[in-house]
Design an enzyme around this catalytic site. Structure first.
Site, PDB file in Angstrom:
ATOM      1  N   CYS A 116    -128.082 -89.909 -49.085  1.00 17.21           N
ATOM      2  CA  CYS A 116    -126.928 -89.738 -48.380  1.00 17.21           C
ATOM      3  C   CYS A 116    -126.049 -88.737 -49.476  1.00 17.21           C
ATOM      4  CB  CYS A 116    -126.285 -91.050 -48.181  1.00 17.21           C
ATOM      5  SG  CYS A 116    -127.331 -91.635 -46.824  1.00 17.21           S
ATOM      6  N   HIS A 252    -118.527 -89.820 -46.569  1.00 21.45           N
ATOM      7  CA  HIS A 252    -119.742 -89.976 -45.956  1.00 21.45           C
ATOM      8  C   HIS A 252    -119.746 -90.985 -44.944  1.00 21.45           C
ATOM      9  CE1 HIS A 252    -123.948 -90.855 -45.260  1.00 21.45           C
ATOM     10  NE2 HIS A 252    -124.090 -92.049 -45.823  1.00 21.45           N
ATOM     11  N   ASN A 282    -125.309 -92.299 -38.994  1.00 25.63           N
ATOM     12  CA  ASN A 282    -125.496 -92.063 -40.605  1.00 25.63           C
ATOM     13  C   ASN A 282    -126.465 -90.749 -40.540  1.00 25.63           C
ATOM     14  OD1 ASN A 282    -125.923 -91.446 -43.182  1.00 25.63           O
ATOM     15  ND2 ASN A 282    -126.109 -93.955 -43.545  1.00 25.63           N
TER      16      ASN A 282
HETATM   17  N1  COA Z   1    -127.956-105.886 -33.589  1.00 26.23           N
HETATM   18  C1  COA Z   1    -127.631-107.107 -33.720  1.00 26.23           C
HETATM   19  N2  COA Z   1    -127.611-108.080 -34.577  1.00 26.23           N
HETATM   20  C2  COA Z   1    -128.383-107.561 -35.709  1.00 26.23           C
HETATM   21  C3  COA Z   1    -128.563-106.149 -35.874  1.00 26.23           C
HETATM   22  C4  COA Z   1    -128.586-105.490 -34.837  1.00 26.23           C
HETATM   23  N3  COA Z   1    -128.617-103.922 -34.626  1.00 26.23           N
HETATM   24  N4  COA Z   1    -128.923-105.854 -37.064  1.00 26.23           N
HETATM   25  C5  COA Z   1    -128.696-107.267 -37.827  1.00 26.23           C
HETATM   26  N5  COA Z   1    -128.120-108.096 -36.834  1.00 26.23           N
HETATM   27  C6  COA Z   1    -128.011-109.472 -37.052  1.00 26.23           C
HETATM   28  C7  COA Z   1    -128.635-109.974 -38.355  1.00 26.23           C
HETATM   29  O1  COA Z   1    -130.241-110.283 -38.121  1.00 26.23           O
HETATM   30  C8  COA Z   1    -127.668-111.275 -38.705  1.00 26.23           C
HETATM   31  O2  COA Z   1    -128.267-112.240 -37.934  1.00 26.23           O
HETATM   32  P1  COA Z   1    -128.266-113.723 -38.502  1.00 26.23           P
HETATM   33  O3  COA Z   1    -126.867-114.075 -39.016  1.00 26.23           O
HETATM   34  O4  COA Z   1    -128.886-114.559 -37.575  1.00 26.23           O
HETATM   35  O5  COA Z   1    -129.355-113.685 -39.640  1.00 26.23           O
HETATM   36  C9  COA Z   1    -126.550-110.743 -38.421  1.00 26.23           C
HETATM   37  O6  COA Z   1    -126.672-109.588 -37.493  1.00 26.23           O
HETATM   38  C10 COA Z   1    -125.571-110.168 -39.281  1.00 26.23           C
HETATM   39  O7  COA Z   1    -126.482-109.383 -40.357  1.00 26.23           O
HETATM   40  P2  COA Z   1    -125.698-108.541 -41.484  1.00 26.23           P
HETATM   41  O8  COA Z   1    -126.857-107.738 -42.248  1.00 26.23           O
HETATM   42  O9  COA Z   1    -125.187-109.607 -42.424  1.00 26.23           O
HETATM   43  O10 COA Z   1    -124.689-107.829 -40.856  1.00 26.23           O
HETATM   44  P3  COA Z   1    -123.524-106.989 -41.646  1.00 26.23           P
HETATM   45  O11 COA Z   1    -122.101-107.379 -41.129  1.00 26.23           O
HETATM   46  O12 COA Z   1    -123.794-106.733 -43.010  1.00 26.23           O
HETATM   47  O13 COA Z   1    -124.013-105.618 -40.869  1.00 26.23           O
HETATM   48  C11 COA Z   1    -124.879-103.456 -41.550  1.00 26.23           C
HETATM   49  C12 COA Z   1    -125.112-104.765 -41.090  1.00 26.23           C
HETATM   50  C13 COA Z   1    -126.337-102.843 -41.659  1.00 26.23           C
HETATM   51  C14 COA Z   1    -124.104-102.633 -40.333  1.00 26.23           C
HETATM   52  C15 COA Z   1    -124.038-103.369 -42.780  1.00 26.23           C
HETATM   53  O14 COA Z   1    -124.358-104.125 -43.750  1.00 26.23           O
HETATM   54  C16 COA Z   1    -124.065-101.881 -43.294  1.00 26.23           C
HETATM   55  O15 COA Z   1    -123.607-101.090 -42.676  1.00 26.23           O
HETATM   56  N6  COA Z   1    -124.586-102.032 -44.686  1.00 26.23           N
HETATM   57  C17 COA Z   1    -124.578-100.397 -45.258  1.00 26.23           C
HETATM   58  C18 COA Z   1    -125.632 -99.851 -44.632  1.00 26.23           C
HETATM   59  C19 COA Z   1    -125.451 -98.474 -45.116  1.00 26.23           C
HETATM   60  O16 COA Z   1    -124.401 -97.776 -45.207  1.00 26.23           O
HETATM   61  N7  COA Z   1    -126.668 -97.914 -45.562  1.00 26.23           N
HETATM   62  C20 COA Z   1    -126.807 -96.373 -45.986  1.00 26.23           C
HETATM   63  C21 COA Z   1    -126.113 -96.243 -47.201  1.00 26.23           C
HETATM   64  S1  COA Z   1    -125.853 -94.459 -47.417  1.00 26.23           S
END
Ligand code: COA
Length: 325
Positions: A116, A252, A282
């Site tokens: 990214c 980003h 993204n």
């Molecule tokens: N829809 C519904 N539920 C979802 C889901 C979706 N698309 N994806 C994950 N969940 C669930 C998980 O299974 C978890 O359930 P549980 O509590 O029963 O285990 C819950 O939601 C919370 O998951 P978590 O991963 O802790 O959520 P989060 O608040 O961290 O959000 C992201 C997830 C991926 C959106 C977030 O962590 C993020 O944006 N991270 C950075 C990713 C990124 O930028 N990557 C590229 C870098 S360039």
């Protein structure tokens, strides 16, 4: 007396594939909801490349628009750098394929894989070429078809990404344009965000081999916020600037909550932050040049404005650029 040479952005362009995939459509494929995706990421929709439409195709459209906006003929390009993690083929590089299509034959052309952060890396390298006198007119592109390597059954990743391309034309100038670039990497945590498919060390027995972004989203989130805070501070310090000097933050576009955290660190109201993640998702290396071009074309960013560009991605890689537009 020697005169300093800087690189200036003289034109930008971008391209998004026609097909728009909404959160509601995604909710028909995996167990998720529009509400969850919007709350956790800020994403409402993303563009997806048509069958047969490649990263190079998107890059060509964005580059053509950037050249037209810069009023530059492709034959004037003497350096072409393309940031991508989703090249058309393993080789030749997508930069070489693009160079040929544009008719910019003869100049140096290569891809940069910094996930990214690809566009910020490409911009940093092009800036160094221009400052050293090795190039006068550079085309810098960020282009991706990230959706091609998603597991559409994995709700933790497939809701996050989209396809697109953005480009900028840089030219040597005695007036300051790109003021500084700051590039970093730390390969220590590769298991937090990666795609295991490869040539030399590819996991051939991996069940979904060929199409899998693996990510520990929550961990990546925390590192991204902390790292972006640090690079923003580094950029301000290197230019002896107070955060109040920045006119626009062009981050980003991975997650609105990460963007808001950086804006808060800079004490910037969200009205001074370019946000496209809601419409684009993204788009990896394409996200910053897409956001930049949208800001320019919409009339938000004007000549003379001070822009802070930043990105974080797989590697981990991260970086920033301070630009007098
Ligand atoms: N829809 C519904 N539920 C979802 C889901 C979706 N698309 N994806 C994950 N969940 C669930 C998980 O299974 C978890 O359930 P549980 O509590 O029963 O285990 C819950 O939601 C919370 O998951 P978590 O991963 O802790 O959520 P989060 O608040 O961290 O959000 C992201 C997830 C991926 C959106 C977030 O962590 C993020 O944006 N991270 C950075 C990713 C990124 O930028 N990557 C590229 C870098 S360039």
């Amino acid at each position: 007396m020697s005169t300093s040479v800087y690189s200036r952005i003289i034109g930008t362009g971008s391209y998004l594939p026609e097909f728009v995939l909404t959160n509601d459509e995604l909710a028909k494929r995996v167990e998720t909801s529009d509400e969850w995706i919007r709350d956790r990421t800020g994403i409402r929709q993303r563009h997806v490349a048509a069958e047969g439409q490649t990263t190079g195709d998107l890059a060509f459209e964005a580059a053509t628009r950037a050249l037209a906006n810069a009023d530059v003929d492709a034959r004037e390009i003497d350096l072409l750098i393309l940031g991508t993690t989703t090249p058309d083929i393993i080789f030749p590089s997508t930069a070489c394929l693009l160079q040929h299509r544009l008719g910019a034959n003869g100049c140096a052309a290569f891809d940069v894989n910094a996930a990214c952060s690809g566009f910020i890396y490409a911009l940093g390298v092009a800036d160094k070429f221009i400052r050293s006198g090795a190039a006068r007119t550079a085309l810098v592109v960020g282009a991706e078809t990230l959706t091609r390597m998603l597991d559409w059954n994995d709700r933790t990743t497939c809701v996050l990404f989209g396809d697109g391309a953005g480009a900028a034309v840089l030219r040597a100038d005695s007036q300051a344009g790109v003021l500084s670039t700051h590039l970093h990497a730390d390969g220590a945590h590769k298991e937090l965000l990666y795609n295991p498919v490869g040539v030399s060390a590819g996991f051939k027995d991996e069940p979904n081999h060929g199409v899998r972004v693996m990510m520990a989203g929550n961990e990546v989130f925390k590192v991204a916020v902390k790292t972006l805070d640090a690079v923003v501070e580094e950029t301000l310090a290197a230019n002896q600037l107070d955060k109040s000097a920045i006119d626009w933050l062009i981050p980003h576009q991975a997650n609105l909550r990460i963007i808001s955290a950086t804006a808060k660190r800079l004490a910037m109201p969200m009205e001074r932050v370019i946000v496209t993640v809601d419409k684009h998702g993204n788009t990896s290396a394409a996200s910053v040049p897409l956001a930049l071009d949208h800001a320019v074309q919409s009339g938000k960013v004007k000549r003379g404005d001070l822009l802070l560009l930043e990105a974080f991605g797989g590697g981990f890689t991260w970086g920033s650029a301070l630009v007098r537009y």
